[in-house]
Design a protein around this motif. Structure first.
Motif, PDB file in Angstrom:
ATOM      1  N   UNK A  19       0.948  -1.639   0.025  1.00 42.42           N
ATOM      2  CA  UNK A  19       0.111   0.016   0.052  1.00 42.42           C
ATOM      3  C   UNK A  19       0.470   1.266   0.041  1.00 42.42           C
ATOM      4  N   UNK A  20       1.150   2.393  -1.466  1.00 43.07           N
ATOM      5  CA  UNK A  20       1.556   3.093  -0.911  1.00 43.07           C
ATOM      6  C   UNK A  20       1.054   4.431  -1.361  1.00 43.07           C
ATOM      7  N   UNK A  21       1.678   5.075  -0.047  1.00 44.13           N
ATOM      8  CA  UNK A  21       0.907   6.975   0.543  1.00 44.13           C
ATOM      9  C   UNK A  21       2.085   7.307   0.598  1.00 44.13           C
ATOM     10  N   UNK A  22       1.750   8.498  -0.264  1.00 45.69           N
ATOM     11  CA  UNK A  22       2.142   9.701  -0.511  1.00 45.69           C
ATOM     12  C   UNK A  22       2.124  10.558   0.219  1.00 45.69           C
ATOM     13  N   UNK A  23       3.094  11.381   1.346  1.00 47.11           N
ATOM     14  CA  UNK A  23       3.018  12.290   1.814  1.00 47.11           C
ATOM     15  C   UNK A  23       1.818  12.068   3.096  1.00 47.11           C
ATOM     16  N   UNK A  24       1.785  10.793   3.486  1.00 41.72           N
ATOM     17  CA  UNK A  24       0.987  10.458   3.986  1.00 41.72           C
ATOM     18  C   UNK A  24      -0.538  10.083   3.397  1.00 41.72           C
ATOM     19  N   UNK A  25      -1.115  10.505   2.241  1.00 46.67           N
ATOM     20  CA  UNK A  25      -1.976  10.012   2.055  1.00 46.67           C
ATOM     21  C   UNK A  25      -2.652   8.748   0.764  1.00 46.67           C
ATOM     22  N   UNK A  26      -3.675   7.764   0.723  1.00 44.66           N
ATOM     23  CA  UNK A  26      -3.255   7.007   0.066  1.00 44.66           C
ATOM     24  C   UNK A  26      -3.454   7.334  -1.280  1.00 44.66           C
ATOM     25  N   UNK A  27      -1.943   6.071  -2.065  1.00 48.71           N
ATOM     26  CA  UNK A  27      -1.717   6.135  -3.642  1.00 48.71           C
ATOM     27  C   UNK A  27      -2.126   5.142  -4.692  1.00 48.71           C
ATOM     28  N   UNK A  28      -1.845   4.006  -3.801  1.00 47.27           N
ATOM     29  CA  UNK A  28      -2.159   2.926  -4.770  1.00 47.27           C
ATOM     30  C   UNK A  28      -1.651   1.218  -4.355  1.00 47.27           C
ATOM     31  N   UNK A  29      -2.295   0.561  -4.588  1.00 46.25           N
ATOM     32  CA  UNK A  29      -2.157  -0.741  -4.467  1.00 46.25           C
ATOM     33  C   UNK A  29      -0.946  -1.290  -5.285  1.00 46.25           C
ATOM     34  N   UNK A  30      -0.092  -2.235  -4.965  1.00 50.57           N
ATOM     35  CA  UNK A  30       1.562  -2.795  -5.260  1.00 50.57           C
ATOM     36  C   UNK A  30       0.641  -3.961  -5.360  1.00 50.57           C
ATOM     37  N   UNK A  31       1.144  -4.638  -6.769  1.00 51.62           N
ATOM     38  CA  UNK A  31       0.957  -6.059  -6.281  1.00 51.62           C
ATOM     39  C   UNK A  31       2.259  -6.797  -6.564  1.00 51.62           C
ATOM     40  N   UNK A  32       2.302  -8.581  -6.198  1.00 45.82           N
ATOM     41  CA  UNK A  32       3.784  -8.656  -5.994  1.00 45.82           C
ATOM     42  C   UNK A  32       4.917  -8.595  -7.221  1.00 45.82           C
ATOM     43  N   UNK A  33       6.091  -8.237  -6.500  1.00 50.45           N
ATOM     44  CA  UNK A  33       7.464  -8.175  -7.317  1.00 50.45           C
ATOM     45  C   UNK A  33       8.230  -6.223  -7.365  1.00 50.45           C
ATOM     46  N   UNK A  34       8.662  -5.987  -8.622  1.00 48.56           N
ATOM     47  CA  UNK A  34       9.258  -4.796  -8.353  1.00 48.56           C
ATOM     48  C   UNK A  34       8.535  -3.642  -8.074  1.00 48.56           C
ATOM     49  N   UNK A  35       8.222  -3.165  -7.420  1.00 45.36           N
ATOM     50  CA  UNK A  35       8.005  -1.616  -7.538  1.00 45.36           C
ATOM     51  C   UNK A  35       8.825  -0.469  -6.963  1.00 45.36           C
ATOM     52  N   UNK A  36       8.380   1.215  -8.426  1.00 45.23           N
ATOM     53  CA  UNK A  36       9.528   1.884  -7.833  1.00 45.23           C
ATOM     54  C   UNK A  36       8.877   3.106  -7.151  1.00 45.23           C
ATOM     55  N   UNK A  37       9.324   3.653  -6.326  1.00 46.81           N
ATOM     56  CA  UNK A  37       8.753   4.719  -5.503  1.00 46.81           C
ATOM     57  C   UNK A  37       9.264   5.923  -6.172  1.00 46.81           C
ATOM     58  N   UNK A  38       8.622   6.752  -5.073  1.00 45.14           N
ATOM     59  CA  UNK A  38       9.280   8.376  -5.403  1.00 45.14           C
ATOM     60  C   UNK A  38       9.640   8.342  -4.221  1.00 45.14           C
ATOM     61  N   UNK A  39      11.290   8.693  -3.851  1.00 48.86           N
ATOM     62  CA  UNK A  39      12.072   8.785  -3.026  1.00 48.86           C
ATOM     63  C   UNK A  39      11.277   9.863  -1.709  1.00 48.86           C
ATOM     64  N   UNK A  40      11.018   9.895  -0.910  1.00 47.51           N
ATOM     65  CA  UNK A  40      11.323  11.063   0.169  1.00 47.51           C
ATOM     66  C   UNK A  40       9.864  11.146  -0.196  1.00 47.51           C
ATOM     67  N   UNK A  41       8.785  11.077  -0.551  1.00 39.96           N
ATOM     68  CA  UNK A  41       7.452  11.244  -1.008  1.00 39.96           C
ATOM     69  C   UNK A  41       6.688  10.141  -1.008  1.00 39.96           C
ATOM     70  N   UNK A  42       6.533   9.159  -1.203  1.00 38.96           N
ATOM     71  CA  UNK A  42       6.026   7.391  -1.212  1.00 38.96           C
ATOM     72  C   UNK A  42       6.753   7.374   0.154  1.00 38.96           C
ATOM     73  N   UNK A  43       5.747   6.351   0.414  1.00 40.49           N
ATOM     74  CA  UNK A  43       5.996   5.273   1.209  1.00 40.49           C
ATOM     75  C   UNK A  43       4.987   4.300   1.782  1.00 40.49           C
TER      76      UNK A  43
END
Length: 303
Positions: A42-66
C-alpha cells in the motif's frame, strides 16, 4: 605547487564521485521496493493513500512515497480462554480459533486502527453472546451450531473492516469441577440404568424364546401324533381293501371253477354213482345259469 593543486583536485573529484554514488544508491534504495508473493504493498504519498502494488518490484518516489506491506493470506487467531455464562447460569471456560483473511487492503488499513485486535475483541463478545443463548447441554454437544452463530454474529462488522471470516472453531469448553463431577455421576447412573435394561430385556427375550420353543415342540408332537393316527388309519383301510379284494377274487375263482365244472358235466355223461354222491352234498348257492332240465339217466334193464 602545481602538483599539490592537481593532487587536491583528484582527491576532491574522488570524494565528489563517492558522494554521488552514495546519493544515487540511497535514492535507488528509497525508490525500489520488492513485494513478496502473498503480500500487497500500500503506497502512501505524503501520508495520503496513493495506490496498491501487487507482488514484484515497484518503483517509488523517494522521500515522498512510503509503502506498507499487508499479508493477504489466511491467518489463524487463537485467543486465550474466556469465561462465559450459559442460559441456565453455568460458568464455562471457552477458547476458540478464528481463521481470517484480508480481502480489502484499503479498508483494513484505513477503516480500523488494528483489524487483528478488533477481530480478537469482537470474538470475545460474540462468544459471550452465543453461549448466553444456549444451555449447558447444547453448549457441549452443538459445536457446529456455535461456530455458525459466531460467524453470523461477526460477519457484518468484519466485512466493514475488509476482513473475511472463513471459519471459526471452538477449541475447548471446560465446565466447572462440580459440573464435571455431576456429569460423571449422571453418566455412571445412565450406564447402570442401561445395563439393567439390557439385562431385563435379555431375560425377557430368553423367556420368550423358551416359551416359543415349548410351543413349537408341542405343535410338532401333536403333528407327529396326528400323522401317526392318519398313517395307522390309512394302513387299516388299505388292509381292509386288500382283504376285501382277496375275498372277492377268491369268490370269483370258486365261481369260475364251479362253472367250469358244470360245463364239464354238461358235456359228459354222469355216472349214476357220481350223481348220487352229488345229491348227497349239502345245498349251496350256485352261480346263476340258464335254466336247464336234467334228464334222469336211463338205467340199464336187467337182461
Amino acid at each position: 605547487m602545481i602538483i599539490a593543486s592537481a593532487y587536491d583536485g583528484v582527491v576532491a573529484g574522488v570524494i565528489i564521485g563517492v558522494v554521488a554514488v552514495g546519493v544515487v544508491g540511497y535514492f535507488l534504495l528509497r525508490a525500489l521496493r520488492i513485494v513478496q508473493q502473498g503480500y500487497v504493498g500500500v503506497v502512501k504519498r505524503f501520508g495520503e493513500f496513493r495506490s496498491i502494488r501487487q507482488p514484484g518490484m515497484s518503483i517509488l518516489l523517494p522521500f515522498a512515497d512510503r509503502m506498507e506491506k499487508v499479508d493477504m493470506r489466511e491467518f489463524p487467531m487463537t485467543g486465550d480462554q474466556q469465561s462465559v455464562i450459559t442460559k441456565d447460569n453455568v460458568a464455562l471456560r471457552v477458547s476458540a480459533t478464528i481463521f481470517c483473511q484480508v480481502i480489502d487492503v484499503k479498508s483494513a488499513l484505513f477503516e480500523i486502527n488494528d483489524f487483528q485486535l478488533a477481530v480478537d475483541q469482537l470474538s470475545r463478545t460474540a462468544l459471550r453472546a452465543v453461549f448466553g443463548e444456549m444451555t449447558l447441554d447444547q453448549s457441549l454437544s452443538e459445536r457446529n451450531t456455535i461456530n455458525t452463530r459466531m460467524q453470523e454474529h461477526m460477519a457484518d462488522a468484519t466485512m466493514k473492516w475488509g476482513v473475511r471470516l472463513n471459519r471459526i472453531e471452538i477449541l475447548d469448553i471446560t465446565p466447572p469441577t462440580n459440573v464435571l463431577q455431576a456429569m460423571s455421576e449422571q453418566k455412571e447412573a445412565e450406564q447402570h440404568k442401561r445395563a439393567a435394561i439390557l439385562t431385563s430385556e435379555g431375560q425377557q427375550q430368553a423367556a420368550i424364546n423358551s416359551a416359543q420353543g415349548r410351543k413349537q415342540a408341542a405343535v410338532l408332537e401333536a403333528e407327529g401324533a396326528k400323522q401317526a393316527v392318519i398313517l395307522q388309519a390309512e394302513a387299516q383301510r388299505q388292509s381292509l381293501e386288500l382283504q376285501a379284494s382277496g375275498e372277492k377274487a377268491a369268490r370269483q375263482l370258486r365261481g369260475e371253477g364251479e362253472q367250469l365244472a358244470l360245463s364239464a358235466i354238461d358235456k359228459a355223461t354222469i355216472n349214476p354213482n357220481t350223481l348220487a354222491v352229488l345229491q348227497l352234498r349239502p345245498s349251496r348257492t350256485w352261480p346263476v345259469r340258464p335254466t336247464r332240465r336234467w334228464s334222469s339217466p336211463t338205467r340199464p334193464q336187467a337182461s
